[in-house]
Motif scaffolding. Structure first.
Motif, short mmCIF file in Angstrom:
data_model
loop_
_atom_site.label_atom_id
_atom_site.label_comp_id
_atom_site.label_asym_id
_atom_site.label_seq_id
_atom_site.Cartn_x
_atom_site.Cartn_y
_atom_site.Cartn_z
N ALA A 72 -27.60 -1.11 34.34
CA ALA A 72 -27.53 -1.93 33.13
C ALA A 72 -28.32 -1.25 32.03
O ALA A 72 -29.15 -0.36 32.28
N SER A 73 -28.08 -1.67 30.80
CA SER A 73 -28.86 -1.20 29.65
C SER A 73 -28.76 -2.24 28.55
O SER A 73 -27.72 -2.87 28.36
N HIS A 74 -29.87 -2.40 27.82
CA HIS A 74 -29.95 -3.45 26.82
C HIS A 74 -30.90 -3.06 25.69
O HIS A 74 -31.71 -2.14 25.85
N ILE A 75 -30.81 -3.82 24.59
CA ILE A 75 -31.92 -3.94 23.65
C ILE A 75 -32.67 -5.22 24.01
O ILE A 75 -32.06 -6.28 24.16
N HIS A 76 -33.98 -5.09 24.17
CA HIS A 76 -34.85 -6.25 24.39
C HIS A 76 -35.64 -6.49 23.12
O HIS A 76 -36.14 -5.55 22.48
N ILE A 81 -44.68 -2.23 21.35
CA ILE A 81 -45.00 -1.27 22.39
C ILE A 81 -45.98 -1.90 23.38
O ILE A 81 -46.96 -2.51 22.99
N GLY A 82 -45.68 -1.77 24.67
CA GLY A 82 -46.56 -2.32 25.70
C GLY A 82 -46.30 -3.75 26.05
O GLY A 82 -46.94 -4.30 26.96
N ALA A 83 -45.36 -4.41 25.35
CA ALA A 83 -45.00 -5.80 25.65
C ALA A 83 -43.56 -5.85 26.15
O ALA A 83 -42.82 -4.87 26.07
N THR A 84 -43.16 -6.98 26.68
CA THR A 84 -41.80 -7.15 27.19
C THR A 84 -41.15 -8.36 26.54
O THR A 84 -41.83 -9.27 26.05
N ALA A 85 -39.82 -8.37 26.56
CA ALA A 85 -39.06 -9.49 26.00
C ALA A 85 -37.72 -9.57 26.72
O ALA A 85 -37.33 -8.65 27.46
N GLY A 86 -37.03 -10.65 26.50
CA GLY A 86 -35.73 -10.83 27.12
C GLY A 86 -34.65 -9.99 26.47
O GLY A 86 -34.86 -9.34 25.44
N VAL A 87 -33.46 -10.01 27.04
CA VAL A 87 -32.33 -9.24 26.54
C VAL A 87 -31.84 -9.84 25.23
O VAL A 87 -31.59 -11.04 25.14
N ALA A 88 -31.72 -8.99 24.21
CA ALA A 88 -31.16 -9.42 22.93
C ALA A 88 -29.72 -8.96 22.77
O ALA A 88 -28.87 -9.69 22.27
N ILE A 89 -29.43 -7.71 23.19
CA ILE A 89 -28.09 -7.13 23.07
C ILE A 89 -27.79 -6.35 24.34
O ILE A 89 -28.61 -5.54 24.80
N VAL A 122 -35.01 -0.21 23.78
CA VAL A 122 -33.87 0.04 24.64
C VAL A 122 -34.38 0.27 26.05
O VAL A 122 -35.32 1.03 26.27
N ASN A 123 -33.76 -0.40 27.02
CA ASN A 123 -34.17 -0.31 28.41
C ASN A 123 -32.95 0.06 29.26
O ASN A 123 -31.90 -0.59 29.16
N GLY A 132 -36.15 -1.69 34.95
CA GLY A 132 -36.00 -0.62 33.98
C GLY A 132 -36.67 0.66 34.43
O GLY A 132 -37.81 0.64 34.91
N GLU A 133 -35.95 1.79 34.29
CA GLU A 133 -36.51 3.09 34.67
C GLU A 133 -36.94 3.90 33.46
O GLU A 133 -37.96 4.60 33.51
N ILE A 134 -36.19 3.83 32.36
CA ILE A 134 -36.59 4.51 31.13
C ILE A 134 -36.42 3.55 29.96
O ILE A 134 -35.48 2.76 29.91
N ARG A 135 -37.34 3.65 29.02
CA ARG A 135 -37.40 2.72 27.89
C ARG A 135 -37.87 3.48 26.66
O ARG A 135 -38.56 4.49 26.75
N GLY A 136 -37.48 2.95 25.49
CA GLY A 136 -37.95 3.54 24.24
C GLY A 136 -37.92 2.54 23.10
O GLY A 136 -36.99 1.73 23.00
N GLN A 137 -38.95 2.59 22.25
CA GLN A 137 -39.05 1.67 21.11
C GLN A 137 -38.14 2.16 19.99
O GLN A 137 -38.15 3.34 19.63
#
Length: 459
Positions: A72-76, A81-89, A122-123, A132-137
């Motif tokens: 899977a992949s999404h925008i959260h 940076i350093g925080a988490t959120a739910g799926v937006a897209i 992006v996650n 999530g294995e790779i993420r970027g702001q």
């Protein structure tokens, strides 16, 4: 420093006004940005193009070297940076440990505001790492970049005196594509103007060639990476300064020049050719009288464009030296045309180095103060837009050249310097204070006689 000219086959073309374009955001993806961090060799990048008028988006996500199949992949959002959120897209899945995902969809005005404030990431999720294995702001496109991290870039040219052709070789080091080289230009006539002029997400080889003498026609020459075509665009006059940025917020670099007046009391003028109109469309340039000419030595305004109000468009701005009010950032906000004044730094001792150091989507006021000798410490002073606090950090020597940029891909400007080799053939180095983990890294790149393209945004 003068650089570039045109070498080899030359194709000159004209374009009519382009169709609607849109704001562009980038993210560099790795395991370190996951919360908590993930130990993986997987990397990638994401490009999201937003059309605010239509409330639509398109995207490309590229990933490589994952530990297991992508699921899977999404925008959260919203999350810093350093925080988490739910799926937006939702971007979807293609499987595999390497791949490319593309698509499009609808986006809300709130989500666009979150992306501009750097509150979306992006996650990419995998079988081994369901969270999530790779993420970027996500942040606005970094100059001198094509994958969400600022590249190391130098220009190398032979010592050929004018009117000879001092042919330029570009040497760029990119975290995704590796080492890239290209031959383009004449060091005796041209200035580098890095930017993405053709909307392919990569910097083009581009230069500003001043007219042969005062008042004569100048030209931009752009080697477009999307189709390998060289484009000549007459714009500006001898004596103008090229200040190409994205002033209309469509993700494409606009042609722009900063023109001083004939007398010290004259206003300076900004001439901007918006890419939303078309780079070769004349007669519709925006002209702003903003700033003062001064005498050019002890009094003057220096152009320092940046997105200071966080609306996705670069604002016109100057740093005033010797005039009243002296040592002041003067900014005309594109969001509401308000002009602000903020005293900060001292042009006698400081480099002026605007950038988004705190990652809130707005440029901060920043300077780096030199000492009495070339080996004196370089002290950075940053007035953070996020909280109004002033941050100080010692990094580099006074003899170094500041090259601030987002080298670690966390959507924040890093403190960085280019240290030329002691002799023409000696090794040069890029030193970066990484904002993501507050560590310093050094990367050998270039030699003492090279010119660092990354100095383009230092004054």
């Amino acid at each position: 420093m003068r650089i570039l000219g045109i070498v080899g086959l030359l194709v000159v073309i004209c374009f009519s006004a382009a169709s609607a374009k849109a704001e562009t955001f980038y993210a560099h993806l790795n395991g370190a940005q996951e919360v908590p961090g993930v130990a993986t060799t997987g990397t990638g990048y994401a490009r999201v193009v937003v059309n605010e008028a239509a409330l639509t988006y398109s995207f490309t996500v590229v990933f490589n070297g994952l530990s297991s199949n992508q699921t899977a992949s999404h925008i959260h959002a919203p999350a810093a940076i350093g925080a988490t959120a739910g799926v937006a897209i939702n971007f979807g899945a293609v499987g595999g440990t390497s791949g490319t995902i593309t698509g499009s969809g609808s986006i809300t005005a709130t989500q666009i505001s979150q992306l501009r404030a750097h509150l979306g990431y992006v996650n990419v999720h995998t079988s081994n790492f369901a969270a999530g294995e790779i993420r970027g702001q996500l942040g606005i496109r970094r100059p001198v970049d094509e994958d969400g991290r600022t590249d190391l870039s130098v220009l190398r040219f032979p010592n050929v005196a004018p009117p000879g052709n001092a042919t330029i070789t570009y040497w760029s080091r990119n975290s995704t594509s590796g080492i890239q080289t290209g031959v383009f230009g004449d060091a005796n006539t041209d200035f580098p103007v890095p930017g993405d002029y053709d909307n392919d997400g990569r910097d083009d080889l581009a230069v500003y060639r001043a007219g042969a003498s005062a008042g004569l026609q100048s030209n931009f020459w752009i080697y477009r990476g999307s189709d390998n075509v060289v484009q000549q665009i007459p714009f500006g006059l001898n004596g103008d300064q090229a200040i190409c940025r994205d002033y209309d917020g469509d993700g494409i670099t606009d042609l722009a020049i900063f023109r001083k007046g004939a007398a010290a009391t004259d206003a300076t003028n900004w001439w901007i050719r918006r890419s939303t109109i078309g780079l070769t469309v004349t007669g519709q340039d925006q002209v702003f009288a903003f700033g003062q000419t001064g005498n050019g030595t002890t009094t003057f305004d220096s152009a320092i464009p940046g997105d200071y109000d966080g609306d996705g468009k670069f604002d016109i701005a100057v740093y005033r030296f010797g005039l009243t009010p002296a040592n002041t950032f003067i900014i005309r906000r594109s969001s509401d045309s308000t002009i602000t004044y903020q005293g900060f730094g001292n042009f006698n001792t400081d480099y002026v180095l605007p950038g988004d150091y705190d990652g809130d989507g707005k440029y901060d006021l920043a300077v780096a103060r030199t000492g009495g000798t070339s080996t004196s410490p370089l002290v950075w002073w940053i007035l953070q837009s996020s909280n109004g606090a002033t941050r100080t950090q010692t990094f580099g020597f006074s003899g170094d050249l500041p090259v601030q940029g987002d080298y670690d891909g966390d959507a924040r400007t890093d403190l960085a310097v280019y240290r030329p080799g002691a002799t023409a053939s000696a090794q040069s180095n890029y030193w970066v204070f990484n904002s993501f983990n507050s560590t310093a890294t050094v990367t050998p790149w270039g030699i003492g006689s090279d010119f660092s393209v990354n100095t383009y945004d230092s004054r």
